[in-house]
Design an enzyme around this catalytic site. Structure first.
Site, PDB file in Angstrom:
ATOM      1  CG  ASP A  10     -25.503 -42.300 -25.168  1.00  0.00           C
ATOM      2  OD1 ASP A  10     -24.207 -42.229 -25.118  1.00  0.00           O
ATOM      3  OD2 ASP A  10     -26.067 -42.946 -25.713  1.00  0.00           O
ATOM      4  CE  LYS A  68     -21.953 -48.830 -21.720  1.00  0.00           C
ATOM      5  NZ  LYS A  68     -22.675 -47.786 -22.346  1.00  0.00           N
ATOM      6  N   GLY A  88     -18.199 -43.626 -25.467  1.00  0.00           N
ATOM      7  CA  GLY A  88     -17.614 -42.218 -24.817  1.00  0.00           C
ATOM      8  C   GLY A  88     -18.111 -42.538 -23.572  1.00  0.00           C
ATOM      9  CG  HIS A  89     -17.952 -45.710 -21.248  1.00  0.00           C
ATOM     10  ND1 HIS A  89     -16.678 -47.047 -20.563  1.00  0.00           N
ATOM     11  CD2 HIS A  89     -18.721 -46.300 -22.043  1.00  0.00           C
ATOM     12  CE1 HIS A  89     -17.606 -47.854 -22.002  1.00  0.00           C
ATOM     13  NE2 HIS A  89     -18.525 -47.660 -22.634  1.00  0.00           N
ATOM     14  CD  GLN A 141     -20.620 -49.253 -28.813  1.00  0.00           C
ATOM     15  OE1 GLN A 141     -19.919 -50.904 -29.535  1.00  0.00           O
ATOM     16  NE2 GLN A 141     -19.522 -48.220 -28.866  1.00  0.00           N
TER      17      GLN A 141
END
Length: 420
Positions: free
Chosen positions: A12, A15, A39-40, A221
């Protein structure tokens, strides 16, 4: 050469935006590990987009995007993501490639993930329930179905065999949920997946290297969730550090060039596990509120705390970080006082290293105190414009972690990045 962007905390770190910012400078963007638990978050034409499996360079028409063999792939989620990408006018069939060796997440992997986490009770690790762990277990157990297998005449029998194995495990968990709808959706998505560009990934990526293409490897991650070097057992199931690039894409170590490590100006964590600098007070709540700290994949509120420089220096060391990107610096704009953890106190002894097991004894953070800058930095464009107190904060971090902070993100938009 291959440059790498990865997270230095517990994920988180922002990135997605950083990859999106750098992507125009690269001809190839490659995901090397993880799955749809990542989740990007990107902002495209002012709209928020969250990518879980497709590399973040997909919105740049001239970049090739590849999902590497180190990833575990959910065809259902991939299909939905492709539809989202297409809604922005992007032809994903032109520039998205998937390695034949990429492992596939089955509906029963998701069921096993859910059943296992439910049985753990208070010992839950905070799984996203996407089937990541069980899929990697089948990979190391040599039972997995890979993308290349989807084209083989024995795929159906291979699927049934693995499903029966999973069903026995589910019976042991007393898991009775009907997943027939999941399977129907899965097989529909498999047919869609088979229409995409499936390639011999390691040859494909090395061909791009031999052509002199600039390649950006994108991690999911964060380093503190690495299966070997993270806060075990509260970790993910893959190698999230730079070494994972080589095994996750099939490239030799000599091809790795710059390693960009991404860290927030503070710390967050989703789910269970140790978090020495966690704030269970008004400051923690303020960080969560201003930073909108809710999981991009799960929606869960993130645990928040001051920056942990002990863990950050450790992450820079094991990754060989050459440049640090600090995100969400603007979240600290309203804080009069800031703190940064520079050592841990465990059983009365002060240490400056990350212990191999952070759950054996309570960890008390030892802090260095800083004055906040109390300035809105979101409109700043130049390093020379940064508030003095902010420059001092960054300078201290530079010296402590033995890696230079080269970029500071001062807002969610792509252009809100200051080069130092």
């Amino acid at each position: 050469m291959v440059d790498v962007i990865l997270g230095l905390q517990w994920g988180d770190e922002g990135k997605g935006k950083i990859v999106d910012f750098f992507a125009p400078n690269y001809e190839v963007v490659a995901r090397f590990q993880g799955g749809p638990n990542a989740g990007h978050t990107l902002y495209v034409n002012g709209k928020k987009v969250v990518l879980h499996q497709i590399p973040s360079g997909i919105f740049h028409q001239n970049s090739i995007n590849i999902i590497g063999n180190g990833v575990v792939l959910d065809p259902v989620i991939l299909k939905k993501e492709c539809e989202i990408v297409a809604s922005f006018g992007i032809d994903y069939r032109k520039n998205l490639f998937i390695s034949q060796r990429t492992n596939v997440i089955l509906p029963t992997h998701r069921a096993l993930d859910k059943a296992s986490e439910m049985q753990k009770g208070d010992s839950k690790i905070g799984s996203t329930l996407k089937g990541i762990g069980p899929a990697y277990m089948d990979k190391t157990g040599r039972n997995a179905i890979r993308v290349g297998d989807l084209f083989h005449k024995n795929f159906t029998s291979q699927y049934i065999k693995l499903r029966l194995k999973h069903q026995k495990l589910l019976d042991n968990f007393n898991f009775n949920e009907d997943i027939s709808a999941w399977e129907e959706e899965f097989f529909e998505a498999v047919e869609f997946l088979k229409t995409l560009n499936i390639v011999n990934g390691e040859y494909f990526i090395n061909e791009q290297i031999s052509k002199g293409k600039k390649i950006l490897a994108e991690g999911a991650q964060g380093s503190m969730l690495d299966i070997d070097f993270g806060t075990f057992p509260f970790v993910t199931s893959s190698n999230t550090i730079s070494a994972g690039v080589c095994t996750g894409l099939g490239v030799a170590p000599r091809h790795i060039n710059d390693v960009y490590g991404v860290t927030k100006a503070y710390c967050t964590r989703v789910g269970g596990g140790p978090f020495p600098t966690e704030l269970n007070d008004e400051n923690g709540e303020l960080l969560r509120k201003i930073g909108n700290e809710f999981g991009a994949t799960t929606g869960r509120p993130r645990r928040c705390g001051w920056i942990d420089l002990v863990a950050l220096r450790y992450a820079c060391m094991i990754n060989g970080v050459t440049k640090v990107v600090m995100t969400k610096a603007d979240v600290l704009d309203n804080f009069t006082d800031l703190q940064a953890c520079t050592s841990y106190k465990i059983n009365g002894k002060q240490i400056a290293e990350v212990p191999y097991q952070m759950m054996h004894a309570p960890i008390e953070p030892v802090y260095e105190h800083f004055k906040g800058w109390n300035t809105n930095i979101t409109q700043l464009k130049e390093a020379a414009s940064l508030p003095t107190n902010m420059s001092s904060y960054i300078a201290f971090i530079n010296q402590f972690i033995n890696a230079p902070v080269k970029y500071v993100s001062n807002g969610p938009e792509r252009e809100q990045i200051i080069t130092l």
